[in-house]
Motif scaffolding. Structure first.
Motif, mmCIF file in Angstrom:
data_model
loop_
_atom_site.group_PDB
_atom_site.id
_atom_site.type_symbol
_atom_site.label_atom_id
_atom_site.label_comp_id
_atom_site.label_asym_id
_atom_site.label_seq_id
_atom_site.Cartn_x
_atom_site.Cartn_y
_atom_site.Cartn_z
ATOM 1 N N THR A 24 0.828 -1.204 0.000
ATOM 2 C CA THR A 24 0.000 0.000 0.000
ATOM 3 C C THR A 24 0.863 1.254 0.000
ATOM 4 O O THR A 24 0.539 2.238 -0.666
ATOM 5 C CB THR A 24 -0.951 -0.006 1.215
ATOM 6 N N SER A 76 1.059 4.325 -2.830
ATOM 7 C CA SER A 76 0.727 5.706 -2.442
ATOM 8 C C SER A 76 1.781 6.720 -2.875
ATOM 9 O O SER A 76 1.604 7.918 -2.654
ATOM 10 C CB SER A 76 0.540 5.793 -0.927
ATOM 11 N N VAL A 129 -2.226 6.636 4.308
ATOM 12 C CA VAL A 129 -2.457 5.195 4.152
ATOM 13 C C VAL A 129 -3.137 4.654 5.411
ATOM 14 O O VAL A 129 -2.717 4.948 6.532
ATOM 15 C CB VAL A 129 -1.121 4.456 3.900
#
Length: 88
Positions: A25, A29, A74
């Motif tokens: 993740t 990002s 996140v």
């Protein structure tokens, strides 16, 4: 135009966070032009492990602010702190 390498300490919200999923993740990002050049893990305490990605960004993008902001947004991230920055 040079590049900047920054080691950033990313603290997850809890020890139950899947660190492999969090790594993916974080990579997703990143702002355009930035890339991760590896991850380290640092055992903090009581099963809590911090991720230490080394991020490469172009020198003309204004430093690591965009990366820090992206990481902070996140889900599962408690805090983001730049540990070390240098030109390469």
């Amino acid at each position: 135009m040079g590049k900047v390498a920054a080691k950033i300490k990313v603290m997850p919200q809890s020890p139950e966070i899947d660190l492999d999923e969090l790594q993916e993740t974080l990579e997703d990002s990143l702002p355009e032009g930035a890339k991760i050049n590896g991850f380290e893990r640092d055992e903090v305490a009581f099963g809590l492990v911090a991720l230490l990605p080394t991020v490469i960004v172009p020198d003309d993008t204004g430093g690591t602010e965009a990366v820090e902001e992206g990481f902070s947004n996140v889900e599962g991230v408690e805090s983001v702190e730049v540990q070390n920055v240098g030109r390469i």
